[in-house]
Design a protein around this motif. Structure first.
Motif, PDB file in Angstrom:
ATOM      1  N   TYR A 182      45.818  38.177 -54.014  1.00 21.04           N
ATOM      2  CA  TYR A 182      46.667  39.330 -53.712  1.00 21.04           C
ATOM      3  C   TYR A 182      46.901  39.454 -52.205  1.00 21.04           C
ATOM      4  O   TYR A 182      45.985  39.302 -51.393  1.00 21.04           O
ATOM      5  N   LYS A 229      51.811  38.298 -60.254  1.00 20.02           N
ATOM      6  CA  LYS A 229      51.191  39.543 -60.686  1.00 20.02           C
ATOM      7  C   LYS A 229      51.317  40.514 -59.520  1.00 20.02           C
ATOM      8  O   LYS A 229      51.185  40.115 -58.353  1.00 20.02           O
ATOM      9  N   GLU A 285      47.548  46.321 -62.786  1.00 19.06           N
ATOM     10  CA  GLU A 285      48.166  45.013 -62.530  1.00 19.06           C
ATOM     11  C   GLU A 285      49.284  44.773 -63.534  1.00 19.06           C
ATOM     12  O   GLU A 285      49.139  45.062 -64.716  1.00 19.06           O
TER      13      GLU A 285
END
Length: 240
Positions: free
Chosen positions: A104, A161, A184
Motif C-alpha cells: 500500500y 486494491k 479494502e
C-alpha cells in the motif's frame, strides 16, 4: 455515456471503474503496436517480473491516437475539466509468471524536466533519467490517473486494491492504516475498461496467482502550472 455518477464516485471514494471504454478492435490495435516496438531503449525496464516503459506516450507516439479515442476525451473533459493535460505516462506489463507485489502506498511524486531548488518541492529521485519530486499537497490533490486495461484484471492477477476515501486524508502513511475503520476494495477491471484514481488514494496489488498477464497503460493528468523553474516532463495538451 453519463459520467456524473463516476465523477461523484471519484470525489467521494478516490476511484471509479468504467467498463467498455475501448472496443475489442481498439485493444487489438494497441496490442499490435506494443508487440512491434523496440524494447531496448533506456526508458524501458525489463525483468522476469515486469516490463515497463516510462514516458510511454513520448517513446511510443504512434499509440497516442489509439488511446485518446472519443470515450477517453469525453472522460477528460467532463470528469477532469477542459484545462487538464497529460503529465506522466507509463506502460506496465506483468507477465504471466510475474510474482510482483506492491505494498500500500500513495503516489506522492510528479515527473519534471530537471532537478532544481524550488520552495515546497522535495524528496527528489531519479529513475532512468526521469526526475521525480514531491510537490505541495494541492498539486497532488488536483491530479487524476487513468489506468487503461488491455487484459481482464481481478484479484487473481494483480488487480489494484484500494482504501476508499483515503485520498481525502492528505499524506496518509501506510504503516498508520487503522483496519478497524478502513476497508479494502479490489478493483476488478475488464479488458477495454478503465480505472480512474486520485493519486492520494492508498493503493497496492497482490501477486498474480492465475498465470494470466496484466497489461496496463497508466496516464496522469493535471491542470496545475508549476513554478517557472520547473516543467512537467511530459506536458502534452490533449486535443479535445
Amino acid at each position: 455515456m453519463n459520467l456524473q455518477h463516476y465523477k461523484q464516485d471519484i470525489a467521494d471514494n478516490g476511484f471509479s471503474v468504467i467498463s467498455n471504454i475501448f472496443s475489442e478492435e481498439e485493444i487489438e490495435r494497441i496490442s499490435e503496436v506494443m508487440n512491434t516496438m523496440d524494447t531496448s531503449k533506456e526508458t524501458f525496464r525489463k525483468s522476469e517480473d515486469l516490463f515497463a516503459i516510462r514516458q510511454f506516450l513520448k517513446e511510443i507516439p504512434e499509440v497516442k491516437d489509439l488511446i485518446f479515442n472519443e470515450n477517453i476525451k469525453k472522460i477528460i473533459k467532463e470528469v477532469f475539466g477542459d484545462q487538464y493535460f497529460v503529465v506522466k505516462s507509463i506502460y506496465f506489463d506483468k507477465p504471466e509468471k510475474s510474482n510482483w507485489y506492491v505494498a500500500y502506498h500513495q503516489d506522492l511524486t510528479i515527473s519534471v524536466d530537471k532537478k532544481t531548488e524550488s520552495p515546497d518541492f522535495g524528496s527528489w529521485t531519479t529513475k532512468q533519467n526521469q526526475f521525480a519530486v514531491q510537490p505541495p499537497l494541492d498539486i497532488l490533490e488536483n491530479i487524476y490517473t487513468i489506468r487503461i486495461h488491455l487484459d481482464d484484471t481481478d484479484e487473481q492477477n494483480g488487480a489494484l486494491k484500494v482504501i476508499p476515501a483515503s485520498h481525502a486524508k492528505g499524506i496518509y502513511r501506510p504503516e498508520t492504516i487503522d483496519w478497524n475503520v478502513e476497508t479494502e476494495h479490489i478493483c476488478k477491471v475488464n479488458k477495454g475498461g478503465v480505472m480512474i484514481m486520485k493519486p492520494l488514494t492508498l493503493h497496492g496489488s497482490n501477486r498474480t496467482t492465475n498465470g494470466k498477464k496484466r497489461r496496463v497503460i497508466h496516464i496522469e493528468f493535471s491542470d496545475a502550472e508549476l513554478p517557472k523553474e520547473l516543467k512537467w516532463s511530459e506536458k502534452e495538451i490533449c486535443s479535445l
